[in-house]
Design an enzyme around this catalytic site. Structure first.
Site, PDB file in Angstrom:
ATOM      1  N   SER A  96     -13.183  -4.614   1.932  1.00 21.22           N
ATOM      2  CA  SER A  96     -14.192  -3.952   1.095  1.00 21.22           C
ATOM      3  C   SER A  96     -15.614  -4.337   1.516  1.00 21.22           C
ATOM      4  O   SER A  96     -16.446  -4.682   0.674  1.00 21.22           O
ATOM      5  CB  SER A  96     -13.970  -4.271  -0.391  1.00 21.22           C
ATOM      6  OG  SER A  96     -12.739  -3.770  -0.835  1.00 21.22           O
ATOM      7  N   PRO A  97     -15.912  -4.283   2.825  1.00 21.63           N
ATOM      8  CA  PRO A  97     -17.250  -4.686   3.274  1.00 21.63           C
ATOM      9  C   PRO A  97     -18.347  -3.721   2.854  1.00 21.63           C
ATOM     10  O   PRO A  97     -19.530  -4.048   2.957  1.00 21.63           O
ATOM     11  CB  PRO A  97     -17.107  -4.721   4.800  1.00 21.63           C
ATOM     12  CG  PRO A  97     -16.040  -3.718   5.090  1.00 21.63           C
ATOM     13  CD  PRO A  97     -15.064  -3.846   3.953  1.00 21.63           C
ATOM     14  N   LEU A  98     -17.941  -2.536   2.354  1.00 20.51           N
ATOM     15  CA  LEU A  98     -18.912  -1.563   1.845  1.00 20.51           C
ATOM     16  C   LEU A  98     -18.860  -1.490   0.323  1.00 20.51           C
ATOM     17  O   LEU A  98     -19.246  -0.488  -0.282  1.00 20.51           O
ATOM     18  CB  LEU A  98     -18.637  -0.178   2.454  1.00 20.51           C
ATOM     19  CG  LEU A  98     -18.714  -0.125   3.980  1.00 20.51           C
ATOM     20  CD1 LEU A  98     -18.367   1.263   4.490  1.00 20.51           C
ATOM     21  CD2 LEU A  98     -20.099  -0.552   4.465  1.00 20.51           C
ATOM     22  N   TYR A 137       0.848  -1.193   0.000  1.00 20.14           N
ATOM     23  CA  TYR A 137       0.000   0.000   0.000  1.00 20.14           C
ATOM     24  C   TYR A 137       0.884   1.245   0.000  1.00 20.14           C
ATOM     25  O   TYR A 137       1.573   1.539   0.980  1.00 20.14           O
ATOM     26  CB  TYR A 137      -0.917   0.030   1.215  1.00 20.14           C
ATOM     27  CG  TYR A 137      -1.890  -1.116   1.323  1.00 20.14           C
ATOM     28  CD1 TYR A 137      -2.225  -1.891   0.215  1.00 20.14           C
ATOM     29  CD2 TYR A 137      -2.497  -1.428   2.539  1.00 20.14           C
ATOM     30  CE1 TYR A 137      -3.118  -2.945   0.323  1.00 20.14           C
ATOM     31  CE2 TYR A 137      -3.403  -2.476   2.650  1.00 20.14           C
ATOM     32  CZ  TYR A 137      -3.707  -3.239   1.540  1.00 20.14           C
ATOM     33  OH  TYR A 137      -4.592  -4.280   1.643  1.00 20.14           O
TER      34      TYR A 137
END
Length: 333
Positions: A208-210, A61
């Site tokens: 990425s739960p949203l 990242y």
């Protein structure tokens, strides 16, 4: 909200207790448009202040920048944090992807580099970011197990590994957590990976739960995104796929409003209700959104509400793959 009221869950059968919601830090350094380190650091400190103690980063990242950002927090608050990082994506100094490397020598090299960037003497949870198809998983996990024995790593994890790979890895050394995409619009994990994790006592950590922000209802067009935002090349955010998927986002927003929640809270609460062995790691660069997300851990659904959500999902199938084709070949390996 205080530290004492945020629910806790465990990483694997023998791992540390972590907040039911962690914090994904990727977007603070890359992929989702411009970020500000000072603001990100304020968000990180606030996360600890409200009891979110599980922070997720990776060496790739920002090509190391995200770990260096976290080091500023860890320098004064290390004992409050369960820190997870990952190895495997080798990038050139300019950020270009070079290869996926799971060789034992690279495992050791990458760990030492992450320890240095983070400014710590051990990593609580160390993931293989993507499975190297050219190196047997037994060799990679064997080297990771050596890091545990050396005291450099507390617990081991895998990211985007298939059920078969998880089993093989777990036979070499206990795996505490498996990270993969899981949300209201990405449920393929429910077929094999989640049942396998449950059988073996492994915690699932959904990233990425949203839906990379889409499930919040805030993204109406790819043109809203910064020119260098990685989501612009994701199939679900493109053309007819995005137009189709907006119906799902709108339906979720309407249901959330009916129940007096934010759409993000509904999405996170749904995930948390899938089991005590699930610890989502939504990312944000906003203290306001962080507080809103944390409240999802206090939402309870009865059977009737769960049925409403399931019916909504059945009526709105998702268009497009999770990643572009080249990246899809590296998931569920």
């Amino acid at each position: 909200m205080t530290h004492s009221t945020l629910p806790r869950r465990r990483l694997g059968a023998h791992g540390p207790a972590v907040s039911a919601l962690g914090l994904g830090c990727m977007g603070m350094s890359e992929f989702y448009g411009p970020a500000d380190d000072a603001q990100s650091l304020a968000v990180l400190h606030h996360a600890l202040d409200i009891g979110i103690n599980f922070l997720d980063t990776a060496d790739m990242y920002g090509t190391g920048a995200n770990e260096r950002l976290l080091s500023q927090l860890l320098a004064t608050r290390r004992d409050e944090v369960i820190v997870a990082t990952k190895f495997g994506h080798v990038r050139a100094p300019d950020g270009a992807a070079v290869r996926i490397d799971g060789s034992p020598a690279y495992v050791r090299e990458a760990c030492d580099a992450s320890l240095k960037r983070l400014g710590v003497d051990h990593i609580d949870l160390y993931y293989q970011h993507r499975v190297d198809k050219n190196v047997p998983i037994e060799e990679t996990v064997g080297a990771m197990a050596g890091l545990v024995k050396a005291g450099k790593v507390g617990h081991l994890g895998l990211s985007e590994a298939s059920a078969a790979t998880i089993r093989r890895a777990h036979a070499v050394h206990r795996i505490a957590a498996v990270q993969t995409e899981y949300s209201l619009w990405s449920r393929d994990v429910e077929a094999e990976i989640l049942p396998t994790c449950r059988e073996l006592g492994i915690t699932l950590v959904p990233y990425s739960p949203l839906g990379r922000g889409f499930l919040t209802g805030a993204i109406r067009s790819a043109e809203q995104l910064a020119p260098d935002d990685r989501r612009r090349i994701h199939p679900r955010f493109q053309g007819g796929n995005l137009d189709h998927n907006l119906a799902l986002a709108d339906a979720l927003s309407a249901l959330a409003e009916e129940w007096s929640y934010m759409p993000a809270q509904l999405a996170l609460a749904w995930l948390l209700h899938q089991g005590e062995d699930i610890v989502p790691i939504p990312g944000t660069r906003s203290i306001k959104r962080l507080d809103e997300n944390a409240l999802a851990s206090h939402i309870h659904f009865d059977a009737g509400r769960r049925e409403r959500i399931e019916a909504l999902l059945a009526a709105h199938m998702v268009a497009g793959t999770r990643y572009p084709a080249a990246q899809m070949s590296a998931v569920n390996v």
